[in-house]
Design a protein around this motif. Sequence first.
Motif, mmCIF file in Angstrom:
data_model
loop_
_atom_site.group_PDB
_atom_site.id
_atom_site.type_symbol
_atom_site.label_atom_id
_atom_site.label_comp_id
_atom_site.label_asym_id
_atom_site.label_seq_id
_atom_site.Cartn_x
_atom_site.Cartn_y
_atom_site.Cartn_z
ATOM 1 N N PRO B 151 0.819 -1.214 0.000
ATOM 2 C CA PRO B 151 0.000 0.000 0.000
ATOM 3 C C PRO B 151 0.857 1.270 0.000
ATOM 4 N N LYS B 152 0.286 2.308 -0.574
ATOM 5 C CA LYS B 152 0.938 3.622 -0.621
ATOM 6 C C LYS B 152 -0.064 4.635 -0.094
ATOM 7 N N SER B 153 0.424 5.628 0.644
ATOM 8 C CA SER B 153 -0.491 6.597 1.245
ATOM 9 C C SER B 153 -0.319 7.992 0.681
ATOM 10 N N ILE B 154 -1.426 8.666 0.539
ATOM 11 C CA ILE B 154 -1.431 10.065 0.118
ATOM 12 C C ILE B 154 -2.255 10.835 1.151
ATOM 13 N N PHE B 155 -1.628 11.841 1.768
ATOM 14 C CA PHE B 155 -2.312 12.620 2.803
ATOM 15 C C PHE B 155 -2.598 14.029 2.299
ATOM 16 N N PHE B 156 -3.722 14.550 2.721
ATOM 17 C CA PHE B 156 -4.035 15.948 2.406
ATOM 18 C C PHE B 156 -4.362 16.665 3.706
ATOM 19 N N ASP B 157 -3.598 17.699 4.002
ATOM 20 C CA ASP B 157 -3.939 18.519 5.162
ATOM 21 C C ASP B 157 -4.386 19.869 4.656
ATOM 22 N N ILE B 158 -5.650 20.159 4.844
ATOM 23 C CA ILE B 158 -6.205 21.395 4.308
ATOM 24 C C ILE B 158 -6.552 22.308 5.486
ATOM 25 N N SER B 159 -5.875 23.447 5.520
ATOM 26 C CA SER B 159 -6.007 24.339 6.673
ATOM 27 C C SER B 159 -7.311 25.127 6.645
ATOM 28 N N ASN B 160 -7.533 25.871 7.713
ATOM 29 C CA ASN B 160 -8.728 26.720 7.834
ATOM 30 C C ASN B 160 -8.922 27.569 6.585
ATOM 31 N N ASN B 161 -10.151 27.630 6.109
ATOM 32 C CA ASN B 161 -10.539 28.506 4.995
ATOM 33 C C ASN B 161 -9.858 28.194 3.666
ATOM 34 N N SER B 162 -9.201 27.065 3.568
ATOM 35 C CA SER B 162 -8.542 26.726 2.310
ATOM 36 C C SER B 162 -9.398 25.724 1.529
ATOM 37 N N ASN B 163 -8.972 25.484 0.294
ATOM 38 C CA ASN B 163 -9.728 24.506 -0.494
ATOM 39 C C ASN B 163 -8.841 23.840 -1.524
ATOM 40 N N LEU B 164 -9.271 22.669 -1.985
ATOM 41 C CA LEU B 164 -8.469 21.899 -2.941
ATOM 42 C C LEU B 164 -9.389 21.034 -3.798
ATOM 43 N N ASN B 165 -9.041 20.924 -5.104
ATOM 44 C CA ASN B 165 -9.723 19.981 -5.988
ATOM 45 C C ASN B 165 -8.732 18.898 -6.386
ATOM 46 N N VAL B 166 -9.133 17.655 -6.226
ATOM 47 C CA VAL B 166 -8.243 16.548 -6.608
ATOM 48 C C VAL B 166 -8.948 15.683 -7.649
ATOM 49 N N ILE B 167 -8.229 15.361 -8.709
ATOM 50 C CA ILE B 167 -8.747 14.379 -9.663
ATOM 51 C C ILE B 167 -7.745 13.236 -9.692
ATOM 52 N N HIS B 168 -8.245 12.063 -9.407
ATOM 53 C CA HIS B 168 -7.371 10.888 -9.336
ATOM 54 C C HIS B 168 -7.699 9.984 -10.519
ATOM 55 N N PHE B 169 -6.704 9.720 -11.364
ATOM 56 C CA PHE B 169 -6.886 8.767 -12.459
ATOM 57 C C PHE B 169 -6.165 7.485 -12.085
ATOM 58 N N ASN B 170 -6.916 6.435 -11.899
ATOM 59 C CA ASN B 170 -6.339 5.147 -11.542
ATOM 60 C C ASN B 170 -6.604 4.211 -12.718
ATOM 61 N N ILE B 171 -5.650 4.123 -13.624
ATOM 62 C CA ILE B 171 -5.935 3.491 -14.911
ATOM 63 C C ILE B 171 -4.866 2.479 -15.304
ATOM 64 N N SER B 172 -5.315 1.332 -15.780
ATOM 65 C CA SER B 172 -4.403 0.286 -16.279
ATOM 66 C C SER B 172 -3.381 -0.158 -15.231
ATOM 67 N N ASN B 173 -3.859 -0.533 -14.055
ATOM 68 C CA ASN B 173 -2.966 -1.040 -13.011
ATOM 69 C C ASN B 173 -3.133 -2.548 -12.847
ATOM 70 N N TYR B 174 -1.998 -3.232 -12.675
ATOM 71 C CA TYR B 174 -2.043 -4.666 -12.407
ATOM 72 C C TYR B 174 -2.384 -4.885 -10.937
ATOM 73 N N LYS B 175 -1.641 -4.205 -10.063
ATOM 74 C CA LYS B 175 -1.917 -4.244 -8.623
ATOM 75 C C LYS B 175 -1.673 -2.854 -8.079
ATOM 76 N N SER B 176 -2.640 -2.329 -7.373
ATOM 77 C CA SER B 176 -2.429 -1.017 -6.776
ATOM 78 C C SER B 176 -3.305 -0.876 -5.542
ATOM 79 N N PHE B 177 -2.664 -0.555 -4.405
ATOM 80 C CA PHE B 177 -3.400 -0.424 -3.151
ATOM 81 C C PHE B 177 -3.087 0.943 -2.550
ATOM 82 N N LEU B 178 -4.072 1.823 -2.597
ATOM 83 C CA LEU B 178 -3.822 3.204 -2.192
ATOM 84 C C LEU B 178 -4.667 3.605 -0.989
#
Lengths: 248, 366
Positions: B151-178
């Motif tokens: 497994p691999k980890s991705i963390f997002f810490d979003i502070s007060n009054n902030s914002n974020l847009n994330v688009i995740h493309f998970n395509i053509s993987n043999y094995k992937s654990f996120l």
Amino acid sequence: MLEIKNLHVSIEEKKIIKGLNLLINKGEVHALMGPNGSGKSTLSYVLSGKDKYEIDDGTIEYNEKNLLELDVDERANEGLFLAFQYPMEIPGVQTSFFLKTAINSKRKYLGHSEMDALEFAKLMKSKAEELNINTEMLKRDLNVNYSGGEKKKQEILQMSMLSPKMAILDETDSGLDIDALRIVSEGVNKLRSKENSFLVITHYQRLLNYIKPDFVHIIADGRIVKSGDYSLALELEEKGYEEISKSA
Amino acid sequence: MELTLNLDKIQSDNVSKYAKTILDKQNPYKNFKIENYKYAQLHRDIKSETLLRDIDISELLRISKNISSLTSNPVDLASDLNLWKYKNDDSFFRVSSLLKRDTSSINLDLIDDKNLFLDISQINENIHFFKSSKNVINLIIMNSKSNDEYPKSIFFDISNNSNLNVIHFNISNYKSFLYFESNLQDNSHLNFVSFQSDNIHTRNEFYASLNLECNFDLFGLNINNYGVNDNYSFIQHLKPSSSSREIFKSIVEKGAITNFQGKIYVDSIAQKTDGYQMSRSLLLDDISKANNKPELEIYADDVKCSHGSTVSKLDEDQIYYFKSRGIDSEMAKKILKKAFIAEIIESIKDDNLREYSNNIIESLLT
């Protein structure tokens, strides 16, 4: 144009159409009238090619082709059109996109190039105006949250854009108010020509005041029991189905 | 297959008793009965004969700025590992990825581009993103051609009054654990869209923690998959007046198995929470499977929470309607599939990215 001979149809072992004969020539408008359960809608579905209906006997010839051998989409692209009594709602598919796909499917089938966006937009706008349809409505999902009248108008819009050779209108008048009925009828009348034929299925003579048929047929228990001209519709209005069927 | 971990690291660092217990007792690679992992089949080595397609998303998205060229800072393992803020829910992925991999941090405030692209399949580390500015940033996370049982980890810490847009493309993987973990401070917003296609064995975990008056949207799409593809979400509302909206859609065919398990947790002080969760699967044949398991765990009494789950087929009457207008059944099915997933694509906020993503999904749809 369309010749039905000795047609027998059943659904789940139940016989619905029992030896129906009908000949519709190019340029003619035929009305088919009959009580509930007489086989009117079944006939329209069989002509369009919906499955679940078992053809037990008989032949249907359309434009010198064996209609029963063609798939639903082939029949449509050969110029057969059924305006549904209950048009399907298709969430997520914009009405204008649906229309464009239908038009281009037909053009592809006939070996023509696709209609470009501008040409399509012009055609849609002019046909929608003829039918008094707000083009804003065509940006919405197909038939979703349309009123009964809007759905019927939308069917007629599809018909006028696809300009079929043989159009079947299955109780298009049901659920329409007087104004909508007039608009829809005018749309149909604009399409009438020496090249096109119509089969108008209805319960009521009222629609035929607007769309004047060349022939009127009475269907009862899966067979045509009486045929005549427009005056038969008037006679029917006066006497009712039971008496006309008895006298036949 | 058994997940072996670097035990030196476990002893040398200040690893909590908690982490050791998780590794020992909650290992889904050894034990397939662990509730949160019960459909993921991590104890099996799932393969497919299929040669996966090569799809270059960065080109299609017209984004040139690759974030991997930016300098990143290592994060202290022990603090990240022991900082477990989630209630009654354990992630083996989180613990094992923090022990197995180093973690780098990326401060999104230092970047002046609006759209950022990161190919995580090219990076061995976990990544910890920080965002505190008010600027709108679209972060595109790509994961493709992975074949990694860890497994691999991705963390997002979003502070007060902030914002974020994330688009995740998970395509053509043999094995992937996120594992994705999003911590939203007061008045912050996160819009997260995950597109998953052409995968053989994947699992994505989405953990989110919501504080006062923040908003989290999570949309997932799962198409053209082989093998077993699993999504798990745990969204916790810790403070009052936050909203979360979660919609997952999958089209399952050719014997694939698609799973969705999702939980919304509302703490006793998180009054006025507005939570919504919906998972819908379209099953195209009778050899494929969809498992959907929605859950709500609510301890506050003044909240609005709903969830739903559906599994359906394509509607034969709708296909007949298309055909009656001359549209062949192949085209009709494609249009109906597109209609089914349109809502997920529509959830992308940026107009251009939405259009490009739409083109990508359209080309992926079979």
